[in-house]
Design a protein around this motif. Structure first.
Motif, PDB file in Angstrom:
ATOM      1  N   ALA A 163     -10.241  15.071  45.152  1.00 30.50           N
ATOM      2  CA  ALA A 163      -8.988  15.596  44.605  1.00 30.50           C
ATOM      3  C   ALA A 163      -7.937  15.806  45.688  1.00 30.50           C
ATOM      4  CB  ALA A 163      -9.262  16.902  43.864  1.00 30.50           C
ATOM      5  N   ILE A 164      -8.375  16.121  46.915  1.00 29.51           N
ATOM      6  CA  ILE A 164      -7.373  16.329  47.959  1.00 29.51           C
ATOM      7  C   ILE A 164      -7.110  15.060  48.755  1.00 29.51           C
ATOM      8  CG2 ILE A 164      -7.730  18.805  48.226  1.00 29.51           C
ATOM      9  CD1 ILE A 164      -9.521  18.144  50.570  1.00 29.51           C
ATOM     10  N   GLY A 165      -7.618  13.952  48.311  1.00 28.56           N
ATOM     11  CA  GLY A 165      -7.183  12.680  48.897  1.00 28.56           C
ATOM     12  C   GLY A 165      -8.121  12.055  49.901  1.00 28.56           C
ATOM     13  N   GLY A 166      -9.403  12.345  49.821  1.00 27.81           N
ATOM     14  CA  GLY A 166     -10.341  11.723  50.759  1.00 27.81           C
ATOM     15  C   GLY A 166     -11.173  10.661  50.066  1.00 27.81           C
ATOM     16  N   THR A 167     -12.054  10.022  50.814  1.00 34.54           N
ATOM     17  CA  THR A 167     -12.967   9.066  50.208  1.00 34.54           C
ATOM     18  C   THR A 167     -14.316   9.738  50.054  1.00 34.54           C
ATOM     19  OG1 THR A 167     -13.312   8.293  52.433  1.00 34.54           O
ATOM     20  CG2 THR A 167     -11.964   6.914  51.020  1.00 34.54           C
ATOM     21  N   THR A 168     -14.950   9.554  48.912  1.00 30.35           N
ATOM     22  CA  THR A 168     -16.217  10.231  48.693  1.00 30.35           C
ATOM     23  C   THR A 168     -17.376   9.251  48.698  1.00 30.35           C
ATOM     24  OG1 THR A 168     -15.877  10.032  46.333  1.00 30.35           O
ATOM     25  CG2 THR A 168     -15.233  12.097  47.351  1.00 30.35           C
ATOM     26  N   PRO A 199     -15.451  38.077  43.094  1.00 33.95           N
ATOM     27  CA  PRO A 199     -16.507  38.625  43.960  1.00 33.95           C
ATOM     28  C   PRO A 199     -17.448  37.559  44.513  1.00 33.95           C
ATOM     29  CG  PRO A 199     -16.768  39.316  41.662  1.00 33.95           C
ATOM     30  CD  PRO A 199     -15.415  38.728  41.787  1.00 33.95           C
ATOM     31  N   GLN A 200     -17.558  36.406  43.784  1.00 35.56           N
ATOM     32  CA  GLN A 200     -18.477  35.387  44.278  1.00 35.56           C
ATOM     33  C   GLN A 200     -17.878  34.605  45.434  1.00 35.56           C
ATOM     34  OE1 GLN A 200     -18.522  34.135  40.471  1.00 35.56           O
ATOM     35  NE2 GLN A 200     -20.572  34.828  39.974  1.00 35.56           N
ATOM     36  N   LYS A 201     -18.756  34.012  46.185  1.00 31.16           N
ATOM     37  CA  LYS A 201     -18.296  33.126  47.247  1.00 31.16           C
ATOM     38  C   LYS A 201     -17.969  31.760  46.651  1.00 31.16           C
ATOM     39  CE  LYS A 201     -20.485  35.194  51.179  1.00 31.16           C
ATOM     40  NZ  LYS A 201     -21.389  35.057  52.291  1.00 31.16           N
ATOM     41  N   THR A 202     -17.134  31.003  47.347  1.00 39.24           N
ATOM     42  CA  THR A 202     -16.813  29.680  46.837  1.00 39.24           C
ATOM     43  C   THR A 202     -16.785  28.661  47.970  1.00 39.24           C
ATOM     44  OG1 THR A 202     -15.335  28.454  45.394  1.00 39.24           O
ATOM     45  CG2 THR A 202     -14.307  29.927  46.980  1.00 39.24           C
ATOM     46  N   ILE A 203     -16.648  27.403  47.577  1.00 38.00           N
ATOM     47  CA  ILE A 203     -16.700  26.315  48.552  1.00 38.00           C
ATOM     48  C   ILE A 203     -15.297  25.928  48.971  1.00 38.00           C
ATOM     49  CG2 ILE A 203     -17.175  23.853  48.751  1.00 38.00           C
ATOM     50  CD1 ILE A 203     -19.671  24.256  47.176  1.00 38.00           C
ATOM     51  N   LEU A 204     -15.100  25.727  50.258  1.00 39.42           N
ATOM     52  CA  LEU A 204     -13.816  25.286  50.769  1.00 39.42           C
ATOM     53  C   LEU A 204     -14.037  24.008  51.561  1.00 39.42           C
ATOM     54  CD1 LEU A 204     -10.814  26.707  51.976  1.00 39.42           C
ATOM     55  CD2 LEU A 204     -12.210  26.357  53.974  1.00 39.42           C
ATOM     56  N   PHE A 205     -13.232  22.999  51.273  1.00 36.32           N
ATOM     57  CA  PHE A 205     -13.347  21.773  52.066  1.00 36.32           C
ATOM     58  C   PHE A 205     -12.701  22.038  53.404  1.00 36.32           C
ATOM     59  CE2 PHE A 205     -11.788  17.802  53.719  1.00 36.32           C
ATOM     60  CZ  PHE A 205     -12.911  17.009  53.634  1.00 36.32           C
ATOM     61  N   TYR A 206     -13.485  21.988  54.474  1.00 34.50           N
ATOM     62  CA  TYR A 206     -12.935  22.408  55.752  1.00 34.50           C
ATOM     63  C   TYR A 206     -12.328  21.264  56.550  1.00 34.50           C
ATOM     64  CZ  TYR A 206     -12.413  24.446  60.317  1.00 34.50           C
ATOM     65  OH  TYR A 206     -11.880  24.865  61.496  1.00 34.50           O
ATOM     66  N   GLY A 207     -13.022  20.161  56.679  1.00 32.85           N
ATOM     67  CA  GLY A 207     -12.502  19.086  57.517  1.00 32.85           C
ATOM     68  C   GLY A 207     -13.604  18.136  57.914  1.00 32.85           C
ATOM     69  N   ARG A 208     -13.702  17.868  59.202  1.00 38.04           N
ATOM     70  CA  ARG A 208     -14.603  16.829  59.676  1.00 38.04           C
ATOM     71  C   ARG A 208     -15.427  17.346  60.847  1.00 38.04           C
ATOM     72  NH1 ARG A 208     -15.028  12.481  56.216  1.00 38.04           N
ATOM     73  NH2 ARG A 208     -16.417  11.087  57.310  1.00 38.04           N
ATOM     74  N   ILE A 232      -5.308   7.315  60.305  1.00 35.11           N
ATOM     75  CA  ILE A 232      -5.457   6.231  61.284  1.00 35.11           C
ATOM     76  C   ILE A 232      -6.457   5.200  60.769  1.00 35.11           C
ATOM     77  CG2 ILE A 232      -6.235   5.680  63.629  1.00 35.11           C
ATOM     78  CD1 ILE A 232      -5.238   8.481  64.435  1.00 35.11           C
ATOM     79  N   LEU A 233      -7.513   5.687  60.087  1.00 35.65           N
ATOM     80  CA  LEU A 233      -8.557   4.787  59.605  1.00 35.65           C
ATOM     81  C   LEU A 233      -8.263   4.237  58.206  1.00 35.65           C
ATOM     82  CD1 LEU A 233     -11.652   6.874  60.733  1.00 35.65           C
ATOM     83  CD2 LEU A 233     -10.759   4.848  61.826  1.00 35.65           C
ATOM     84  N   LYS A 234      -7.100   4.559  57.662  1.00 37.38           N
ATOM     85  CA  LYS A 234      -6.705   4.109  56.313  1.00 37.38           C
ATOM     86  C   LYS A 234      -7.672   4.569  55.232  1.00 37.38           C
ATOM     87  CE  LYS A 234      -4.845  -0.095  58.029  1.00 37.38           C
ATOM     88  NZ  LYS A 234      -5.178  -1.481  58.125  1.00 37.38           N
ATOM     89  N   ARG A 235      -8.040   5.821  55.300  1.00 39.28           N
ATOM     90  CA  ARG A 235      -9.002   6.332  54.322  1.00 39.28           C
ATOM     91  C   ARG A 235      -8.424   7.539  53.604  1.00 39.28           C
ATOM     92  NH1 ARG A 235     -14.478   5.648  55.785  1.00 39.28           N
ATOM     93  NH2 ARG A 235     -14.815   3.446  56.106  1.00 39.28           N
ATOM     94  N   ILE A 236      -7.142   7.536  53.312  1.00 37.26           N
ATOM     95  CA  ILE A 236      -6.523   8.741  52.781  1.00 37.26           C
ATOM     96  C   ILE A 236      -5.605   8.359  51.638  1.00 37.26           C
ATOM     97  CG2 ILE A 236      -4.611   8.624  54.434  1.00 37.26           C
ATOM     98  CD1 ILE A 236      -4.733  11.664  54.607  1.00 37.26           C
ATOM     99  N   SER A 237      -5.448   9.244  50.674  1.00 35.33           N
ATOM    100  CA  SER A 237      -4.570   8.907  49.559  1.00 35.33           C
ATOM    101  C   SER A 237      -3.546  10.000  49.263  1.00 35.33           C
ATOM    102  CB  SER A 237      -5.403   8.629  48.319  1.00 35.33           C
ATOM    103  OG  SER A 237      -6.191   9.750  48.024  1.00 35.33           O
ATOM    104  N   TYR A 238      -3.616  11.135  49.934  1.00 30.42           N
ATOM    105  CA  TYR A 238      -2.709  12.237  49.604  1.00 30.42           C
ATOM    106  C   TYR A 238      -2.628  13.190  50.796  1.00 30.42           C
ATOM    107  CZ  TYR A 238      -0.685  16.094  46.934  1.00 30.42           C
ATOM    108  OH  TYR A 238       0.140  17.070  46.468  1.00 30.42           O
ATOM    109  N   LEU A 239      -1.426  13.628  51.136  1.00 31.99           N
ATOM    110  CA  LEU A 239      -1.300  14.611  52.217  1.00 31.99           C
ATOM    111  C   LEU A 239       0.013  15.382  52.077  1.00 31.99           C
ATOM    112  CD1 LEU A 239      -2.481  15.689  54.927  1.00 31.99           C
ATOM    113  CD2 LEU A 239      -1.168  13.943  56.086  1.00 31.99           C
ATOM    114  N   ASP A 240      -0.079  16.685  52.230  1.00 38.48           N
ATOM    115  CA  ASP A 240       1.131  17.522  52.261  1.00 38.48           C
ATOM    116  C   ASP A 240       1.484  17.793  53.723  1.00 38.48           C
ATOM    117  OD1 ASP A 240       1.047  17.792  49.494  1.00 38.48           O
ATOM    118  OD2 ASP A 240      -0.313  19.508  49.646  1.00 38.48           O
TER     119      ASP A 240
END
Lengths: 387, 361
Positions: A163-168, A199-208, A232-240
């Motif tokens: 959803a944030i523009g990476g390759t899965t 109150p619950q913990k959640t998952i955050l996409f951090y990086g690499r 640089i590696l052409k593996r992205i589709s979205y960035l703010d």
């Protein structure tokens, strides 16, 4: 009709041999493993955990409880740990639907060499797999997070990533390709377990996560740095991107959604390499906190130039960080040199690790802002304040 | 028992494509990395040349099979002696292929089914096809199965498009060099050269004139399909990984994911493999049994099947593990059979045959 007897014997043989499939495992005898994790314990043994579906709870609207549970096992090797967890399972583990695998930070720092072979050797495993490093925590904790949007929480991390523009689903294969390639170092995506608003913990996409040649974790790139690398590696589709525009006394945020990258290398003599990176992109303005009227073309050009300049600096900072701090080529520079200067590459590939930190890099970002959105100047300002 | 040129084309395509695509890519990529596609082109040229020689040889006496023509060319005793390596090759390769098939199915699908039952079921199908109508029924199944195999490879091609990275094919040539590329081409060439078996099939052609075009086209079509699979393997897995997979194409197919809903289609490749193996085994079974009958002047050639099938069954159970069959492919097939049986002897026979025919005129 001559062959009646032969045909008869043939039919009987078919019935005898092919009835009852030896390999039949009914659905009710399978435990579907959707995600798994491995951690290193203090005593040096592996702790493996897996998230299994509870089929009776997954169907039907009214759910009474979680549709999954987590089971663990530990042992000296991964297979032994899995064996321990199988001793607790009434069904056979089926991994055909597994897409995510989490690795605790301790294990990543210790090295994940012993972990990776099984993923491609056993035909029951899928190569289309994402392996995640769980930052500052255990891999098992990622399995225990209850993620409210998804019925099965383990799919959350890869869906966030997409959803944030990476390759899965390619990180395992990418990791293996980078490890088997002369000069390059592997990476893995990273999730962080954070305290959410609830109150619950959640998952955050951090990086690499950056690994060295011994498959040991050497450091992290945060989300934006990771995104620059993907660009640089052409593996992205979205960035703010949001940058301060000092001339206008405010910041402008843009959304980039089409990306290009050109990397040019040149050999400047023995062991001296120069890399020129040109990143292109097209996007639109997402927010304008300045008093600039973006319908004026010189204003738009000002914003564009400023953002391009600042982003170039940031990308270069990221590259310098990778070069000086980690010293591992995770940017595909080795392949660029190999493709563009194959003859020279054969000479320098043996000591690429010593060349890489001293490569002279220039970055030139060229984002083209195609739309300014629905308003020209911000609606906040009076006529007289707008430039 | 007559077959048409169209049927011959599909027979050759089907039996060559499956085995070559599954088995030879790993050793080929080991040698020639991202330049394996050049190796495959070399291999195609080698295979076309050996097929050309085989067809020319068999067209010297278009009415006779290889068993008869070799005796016509070399005389009764020498002609029979030269057939010995061929019978050894036919019987052993049938057993080994049967085992390779069973191993593949065992690893990928049925890991608790006993190996002998997988072998036996396939052998029954092969014996049935061969004994019911001989070459005619094999050719008819080839006509149906061949297009299915071709369609399957086209599906694999399009399913994997999204994972391609053209840059993985670069740089061309400089990372490998001429010798590795040539070495990499030998294994695929040794498999593609199996089209040598046309020497046994020409005698059954309705129009022997079409043999040349049909068999060369069959080899070319199979090579193009193998070439496409090679490109896919390299563009998805890069230049280093495919050599480490035992069945790289199978791993590619299990990696396929189209729009997140066409997934886990590994059965597709298993199916392709099984039908391709079926045609190949049936052809070998037919050639061996018909050849044996001709050699020993047995009137009813189908009776020999009941001797050959058990021998093949036992042979297929002999290898202790997959490494043994790999060893056969490497040290027996690749190092001995390919240069001697598929290239050397046919070339020699053709030259002698041409000279003798000229002398007779």
């Amino acid at each position: 009709m001559k062959h009646r007897l032969e045909a008869f014997i043939g039919v009987i043989l078919c019935i005898v041999i092919t009835t009852g499939c030896w390999d039949r495992v009914e659905l009710s005898d399978r435990a579907f493993d959707l995600a798994a994790s491995t951690d290193l314990l203090e005593d040096g043994s592996y702790l493996t955990a897996a998230q299994f579906i509870i089929p009776s709870r997954i169907s039907g609207g009214a759910s009474n409880g979680q549709p999954y549970f987590v089971e663990t096992g530990n042992g000296k090797t991964l297979l032994e740990a899995i064996q321990k967890s199988r001793q607790k399972l009434s069904r056979l583990i089926t991994r055909g639907h597994r897409r995510n695998y989490y690795i605790g930070e301790d294990l990543a720092k210790h090295g994940i060499k012993e972990l990776l072979d099984g993923f491609s050797r056993d035909p029951g495993n899928r190569i289309r797999l994402d392996i995640w490093v769980v930052k500052g925590s255990r891999g098992m904790e990622a399995l225990q997070v209850h993620y409210p949007l998804e019925k099965i929480p383990s799919v959350a991390s890869s869906k966030i990533h997409r959803a944030i523009g990476g390759t899965t689903s390619t990180s395992y294969l990418d990791f293996m390709m980078a490890s088997s390639d002369e000069g390059s170092s592997p990476t893995l995506p990273v999730v962080d377990i954070v305290q959410g608003a609830s109150p619950q913990k959640t998952i955050l996409f951090y990086g690499r996560a950056i690994f060295n040649h011994d498959y040991k974790l050497v450091g992290y790139l945060n989300f934006v740095e990771g995104a620059y690398r993907q660009w640089i590696l052409k593996r992205i589709s979205y960035l703010d991107i949001a940058e301060e525009i000092p001339e206008a006394g405010g910041s402008v945020g843009i959304i980039v959604n089409s990306f290009g990258s050109k990397v040019k290398s040149s050999i400047l003599g023995t062991n001296k390499v120069k890399i020129e990176i040109e990143l292109t992109g097209a996007g639109h303005v997402g927010e304008n906190n300045t008093n600039l009227n973006l319908n004026e073309s010189q204003n738009l050009k000002l914003v564009q130039n400023e953002i391009n300049m600042k982003t170039s600096e940031h990308v270069l900072e990221m590259i310098t960080k990778v070069q000086k701090q980690f010293g591992t080529d995770v940017l595909g520079f080795n392949q660029i040199v190999n493709r563009q200067h194959p003859a020279e590459w054969n000479k320098i590939k043996g000591h690429w690790d010593t060349i890489f930190p001293d490569i002279e890099v220039t970055v030139h970002v060229n984002i083209n802002l195609k739309y300014v959105g629905l308003v020209g100047p911000s609606l906040l300002y009076k006529e007289s304040e707008i430039k | 028992m007559k077959i048409s040129g169209y049927q011959l084309f599909w027979l050759i395509f089907t039996m060559e494509f499956g085995m070559t695509a599954i088995f030879t890519l790993s050793p080929a990529v080991f040698m020639s990395k991202q330049d394996t596609w050049i190796s495959i082109i070399f291999a195609t040229l080698i295979a076309l040349a050996t097929t050309f020689v085989a067809v020319k040889l068999s067209l010297l006496y278009p009415e006779q099979t290889f068993i008869q023509s070799s005796q016509l060319i070399l005389g009764k005793w020498l002609g029979k002696i030269i057939l010995i390596p061929y019978f050894v090759m036919w019987i052993t390769v049938t057993g080994v292929i049967l085992r390779e098939f069973a191993d593949f199915v065992y690893i990928t699908l049925f890991s608790s089914t006993p190996l002998w039952s997988i072998i036996l079921i396939m052998l029954c199908a092969v014996v049935y096809a061969t004994s019911s109508g001989g070459l005619k029924s094999i050719a008819r199944s080839g006509e149906i199965i061949g297009p299915v195999a071709a369609l399957g490879s086209i599906l694999i091609f399009f399913f994997s498009v999204k994972d391609w990275d053209w840059l993985r094919l670069l740089p061309v040539y400089s990372n490998t060099g001429f010798v590795p590329i040539l070495k990499g081409s030998l294994t695929p060439a040794s498999f593609l050269a199996e089209s040598f078996m046309v020497v046994m099939l020409v005698a059954f052609m309705k129009t022997p004139k079409r043999v040349m075009s049909s068999s060369l086209l069959g080899v070319a079509a199979a090579s193009i399909a193998v070439l496409a699979m090679t490109l896919i393997v390299i563009m998805v897995f890069g230049p280093n990984l495919p050599a480490k997979f035992v069945y790289p194409l199978y791993s590619i197919v299990s990696y396929i994911s189209v729009m997140e809903f066409i997934q886990n289609v590994d059965v597709l490749i298993v199916l392709l493999w099984i039908i391709s193996i079926f045609i190949k085994l049936s052809l070998y079974m037919f050639i061996t049994s018909y050849g044996t009958a001709q050699l020993f002047h047995i009137k009813k050639w189908k009776h020999t099947i009941w001797w050959i099938a058990p021998i093949v069954f036992i042979l297929s159970l002999l290898p202790r593990n997959t490494l043994d069959t790999m060893d056969y492919a490497k040290s027996v097939w690749h190092d001995v059979i390919f240069p001697v049986n598929l290239v050397g002897i046919p070339l020699l026979l053709w030259i002698i045959g041409v000279i003798r025919k000229k002398a007779a005129l």
